[in-house]
Motif scaffolding. Structure first.
Motif, mmCIF file in Angstrom:
data_model
loop_
_atom_site.group_PDB
_atom_site.id
_atom_site.type_symbol
_atom_site.label_atom_id
_atom_site.label_comp_id
_atom_site.label_asym_id
_atom_site.label_seq_id
_atom_site.Cartn_x
_atom_site.Cartn_y
_atom_site.Cartn_z
ATOM 1 N N ILE A 85 0.834 -1.203 0.000
ATOM 2 C CA ILE A 85 0.000 0.000 0.000
ATOM 3 C C ILE A 85 0.869 1.252 0.000
ATOM 4 O O ILE A 85 0.601 2.221 -0.725
ATOM 5 C CB ILE A 85 -0.978 -0.017 1.189
ATOM 6 N N PHE A 86 1.934 1.255 0.786
ATOM 7 C CA PHE A 86 2.797 2.430 0.798
ATOM 8 C C PHE A 86 3.636 2.548 -0.470
ATOM 9 O O PHE A 86 4.066 3.645 -0.824
ATOM 10 C CB PHE A 86 3.669 2.457 2.046
ATOM 11 N N LEU A 87 3.867 1.458 -1.171
ATOM 12 C CA LEU A 87 4.548 1.548 -2.454
ATOM 13 C C LEU A 87 3.693 2.229 -3.512
ATOM 14 O O LEU A 87 4.218 2.748 -4.498
ATOM 15 C CB LEU A 87 4.969 0.164 -2.939
ATOM 16 N N THR A 88 2.367 2.221 -3.317
ATOM 17 C CA THR A 88 1.495 2.905 -4.274
ATOM 18 C C THR A 88 1.704 4.407 -4.259
ATOM 19 O O THR A 88 1.301 5.086 -5.200
ATOM 20 C CB THR A 88 0.013 2.600 -4.000
ATOM 21 N N LEU A 89 2.341 4.923 -3.218
ATOM 22 C CA LEU A 89 2.644 6.356 -3.192
ATOM 23 C C LEU A 89 3.711 6.725 -4.207
ATOM 24 O O LEU A 89 3.732 7.840 -4.717
ATOM 25 C CB LEU A 89 3.118 6.770 -1.795
ATOM 26 N N TYR A 90 4.624 5.799 -4.494
ATOM 27 C CA TYR A 90 5.804 6.118 -5.300
ATOM 28 C C TYR A 90 5.866 5.397 -6.647
ATOM 29 O O TYR A 90 6.547 5.858 -7.538
ATOM 30 C CB TYR A 90 7.070 5.781 -4.513
ATOM 31 N N LEU A 91 5.210 4.259 -6.766
ATOM 32 C CA LEU A 91 5.320 3.451 -7.971
ATOM 33 C C LEU A 91 3.980 3.357 -8.691
ATOM 34 O O LEU A 91 2.923 3.488 -8.070
ATOM 35 C CB LEU A 91 5.798 2.036 -7.619
ATOM 36 N N PRO A 92 3.998 3.074 -9.986
ATOM 37 C CA PRO A 92 2.744 2.836 -10.710
ATOM 38 C C PRO A 92 2.076 1.552 -10.221
ATOM 39 O O PRO A 92 2.714 0.660 -9.670
ATOM 40 C CB PRO A 92 3.190 2.691 -12.163
#
Length: 98
Positions: free
Chosen positions: A70-77
């Motif tokens: 979920i926190f990777l959705t802040l930075y990655l597509p």
């Protein structure tokens, strides 16, 4: 919790409620700081499907995978996050972490 012939774990109930709230946020245009509502809804549905198909998952490792993705959705597509989620889930299953 038994609901007719179905059994719902507390994590599945939380994911169902989260998907309804995200759906309402999309419908009514509510803002969620920093996050994209469609991406979060996609991730919650993927987590609900994987949690529902494999009920014997260790919750701690699955929780860590969910939070990181979920926190990777802040930075990655979203495509890269979904690939990360499924590859990590596959490795966790192969290494018997989950």
């Amino acid at each position: 919790m038994y609901f007719g012939p179905f059994f719902f774990d507390t994590k599945e109930i939380f994911l169902i409620i989260a998907s309804f709230l995200l759906g309402f946020a999309l419908l009514f245009g509510w803002d969620i700081w920093w996050f994209d509502k469609q991406v979060l809804l996609t991730m919650v549905i993927l987590m609900l499907i994987t949690k529902g198909l494999l009920p014997a998952i260790h919750n701690e490792a699955f929780f860590i995978l969910a939070i990181v993705s979920i926190f990777l959705t802040l930075y990655l597509p979203i495509f890269q996050v979904i690939i990360f989620y499924f590859i990590s889930f596959l490795f966790f299953r192969l290494l018997k972490v989950i």
